[in-house]
Enzyme design. Structure first.
Site, mmCIF file in Angstrom:
data_model
loop_
_atom_site.group_PDB
_atom_site.id
_atom_site.type_symbol
_atom_site.label_atom_id
_atom_site.label_comp_id
_atom_site.label_asym_id
_atom_site.label_seq_id
_atom_site.Cartn_x
_atom_site.Cartn_y
_atom_site.Cartn_z
ATOM 1 N N HIS A 171 -4.558 14.568 126.753
ATOM 2 C CA HIS A 171 -3.767 15.032 128.027
ATOM 3 C C HIS A 171 -4.484 16.281 128.454
ATOM 4 C CE1 HIS A 171 0.436 15.210 130.278
ATOM 5 N NE2 HIS A 171 -0.644 15.734 130.953
ATOM 6 N N HIS A 175 -6.180 18.191 132.562
ATOM 7 C CA HIS A 175 -6.483 18.139 133.665
ATOM 8 C C HIS A 175 -7.832 18.847 133.982
ATOM 9 C CE1 HIS A 175 -2.519 16.780 134.726
ATOM 10 N NE2 HIS A 175 -2.179 17.340 133.975
ATOM 11 N N LEU A 176 -8.987 17.968 134.436
ATOM 12 C CA LEU A 176 -10.055 18.794 134.561
ATOM 13 C C LEU A 176 -10.532 18.827 135.990
ATOM 14 C CD1 LEU A 176 -12.551 16.444 132.012
ATOM 15 C CD2 LEU A 176 -11.513 18.782 131.739
ATOM 16 N N ARG A 177 -9.455 18.536 136.931
ATOM 17 C CA ARG A 177 -9.549 18.816 138.265
ATOM 18 C C ARG A 177 -10.501 18.465 139.107
ATOM 19 N NH1 ARG A 177 -4.266 19.998 137.992
ATOM 20 N NH2 ARG A 177 -3.705 21.946 137.230
ATOM 21 N N ASN A 195 -4.821 13.029 138.760
ATOM 22 C CA ASN A 195 -4.504 13.697 139.905
ATOM 23 C C ASN A 195 -5.622 14.601 140.390
ATOM 24 O OD1 ASN A 195 -4.243 15.424 137.553
ATOM 25 N ND2 ASN A 195 -2.352 16.559 138.567
ATOM 26 N N HIS A 205 4.864 10.563 133.101
ATOM 27 C CA HIS A 205 5.521 11.533 133.202
ATOM 28 C C HIS A 205 7.013 11.424 133.691
ATOM 29 C CE1 HIS A 205 5.412 15.724 135.191
ATOM 30 N NE2 HIS A 205 6.632 15.289 135.890
ATOM 31 N N HIS A 261 4.283 14.629 127.339
ATOM 32 C CA HIS A 261 4.697 15.952 126.873
ATOM 33 C C HIS A 261 6.496 15.766 126.659
ATOM 34 C CE1 HIS A 261 5.159 15.170 131.131
ATOM 35 N NE2 HIS A 261 3.882 15.496 131.536
ATOM 36 N N ASN A 318 5.949 21.829 133.590
ATOM 37 C CA ASN A 318 6.682 20.874 134.103
ATOM 38 C C ASN A 318 6.375 19.429 133.022
ATOM 39 O OD1 ASN A 318 8.577 19.035 135.152
ATOM 40 N ND2 ASN A 318 7.648 18.649 136.781
ATOM 41 N N ASP A 338 -1.613 19.216 127.535
ATOM 42 C CA ASP A 338 -1.417 19.276 128.974
ATOM 43 C C ASP A 338 -2.134 20.396 129.627
ATOM 44 O OD1 ASP A 338 -0.452 18.747 131.238
ATOM 45 O OD2 ASP A 338 1.784 19.134 130.873
#
Length: 427
Positions: free
Chosen positions: A61, A63-65, A95, A180, A233, A281, A308
């Site tokens: 989990h 986020h590599l953006r 995302n 999520h 998460h 979150n 995360d």
């Protein structure tokens, strides 16, 4: 290429090994594992004496953006951070901008990751087009391009019928749905856990019920549809009990927890004087929730640890608490935090810790990695259990510096990774 990892303590829960073993890798895959292996001709030798040798660690989990938010992180900087943190494999969320909701975006991520070679990257495709929660994506096309799971992470799937169809549709491609879990009507404009500290601090709260109601709904759907469902998460005691009960009933449910939910509580908002680096979150929960999650690690209810990893630009976090984005980085801190705060005090054993970062996530995502059994990919992580480190955000490989653990002194650290039989050397 041939490579021999020699003299270390091999901890490979999936293969049932914990002891002194050599590992020979040929052509990128594990050729043999034995108490002692003589180096073949032309073989590179990695001396692992005094180190723990594990299957390459997996963070399921992150986020590599990229694409779209390269000012926060890129695939290059994110995978370099992964390697520095001891990870050979990551699964990246959808995302991005554009959202990873079609084959072209999935293929871009896979290609860009292969170009840098610091870690394997498995894209997680979006459940709904544009992550808008209205129409299912073409899961088959993304699965064919390399998507290992589907999630709208960052947003819940609110539409119950859409979630029902997602659980059904994903079964055709053997992929899990990662949720999520958050009832947006209950969470409202909350910015921290709803409880004593949100009341004392005068901040709007996010009740644990927001997570629990969503998971309860989804488990009812899962009982009807079958398939595989994963709670991302997970953060509350009651949510953990829902998952535990689902497992007892034979449902295909799994869950992950993060180091920050295991080590911090909502009181940290007060203790840090509203630091935005403790805003995430789901939010940091109560001490009772934290203790329940620790128990879930030990009793096997929790299937994986995940960071995360959510990098943000410093300017985005340097605002008042209520206005700051949710999320912290974690790729370069998770292993040391776990070794020092979970393994060293005996909350869980080293084998269980390794399982949560190897066999557990590999099983959820259907990966070949996660074990060093012969014939499997030659991905290795080397750990020094006695190495002392201090969390130093300016030294991170990630572009993100948003961590609540800055300055923490920890014992135990990753000291190297091997990817497909090739030692990873960071620039």
């Amino acid at each position: 290429m041939k490579l021999l990892v020699r003299g270390g303590r091999l901890v490979d829960p999936a293969a049932g090994r914990d002891g002194r073993f050599d590992v020979l890798i040929e052509g990128g895959v594990v050729a043999s594992v034995a108490a002692e292996i003589a180096p073949p001709a032309g073989c590179e030798v990695v001396d692992a004496t005094g180190l723990v040798v594990t299957p390459g660690l997996i963070d399921m989990h992150v986020h590599l953006r990229e694409p779209g938010h390269e000012y926060k992180e890129t695939i290059r900087t994110g995978t370099a951070a992964a390697a520095a943190g001891g990870f050979t494999t990551v699964a990246c969320m959808a995302n991005t901008a554009p959202v990873n909701d079609e084959r072209a975006v999935t293929e871009f991520i896979v290609t860009e990751a292969a170009r840098h070679g610091f870690a394997r990257v498995h894209p997680v495709g979006a459940i709904s087009k544009g992550m808008a929660g209205e129409e299912l994506t073409e899961m088959g096309e993304m699965a064919a391009a390399g998507a290992v799971a589907f999630s709208d992470d960052g947003r819940p799937v609110v539409d119950t019928e859409l979630m029902r169809r997602a659980l059904l549709y994903a079964q055709h491609f053997g992929r899990p749905i990662l949720q999520h879990a958050q009832d947006l009507f209950l969470s409202g404009n909350g910015v921290m856990h709803e409880g004593e500290w949100s009341t004392r601090l005068g901040l709007p709260g996010i009740p644990g019920l927001a997570e629990e109601v969503m998971v309860a709904r989804d488990l009812l759907l899962l009982a009807e549809t079958g398939g595989r469902y994963h709670v991302m998460h997970l953060s509350t005691a009651r949510c953990l009990e829902l998952v535990r009960d689902g497992k007892r009933r034979g449902l295909g449910v799994t869950c992950e927890v993060t180091p920050h939910h295991l080590l911090l509580t909502d009181q940290a908002v007060a203790e840090t004087t509203f630091s935005t680096n403790v805003k995430m979150n789901p939010p940091l929960r109560s001490e009772a929730d934290r203790q329940a999650l620790l128990a879930g690690l030990a009793d096997g209810t929790v299937d994986a640890l995940a960071s995360d990893h959510a990098p943000h630009h410093a300017d985005e976090k340097d605002v008042e608490f209520s206005a700051a984005p949710f999320g912290i980085v974690g790729l370069e801190t998770m292993v040391s935090l776990g070794l020092d705060r979970l393994v060293r005090p005996g909350v869980i054993g080293l084998g269980r810790f390794v399982e949560l970062l190897t066999a557990g996530p590999a099983r959820i995502l259907g990966l070949e990695t996660g074990t060093l059994a012969p014939g499997r990919p030659g991905d290795v992580t080397l750990l020094a259990l006695d190495r002392e480190v201090t969390v130093d955000p300016p030294a991170f490989r990630s572009k993100g510096r948003n961590t609540p653990f800055a300055g923490w002194k920890l014992r135990g650290a990753p000291v190297g990774t091997i990817l497909g039989g090739v030692p990873v050397r960071l620039p």
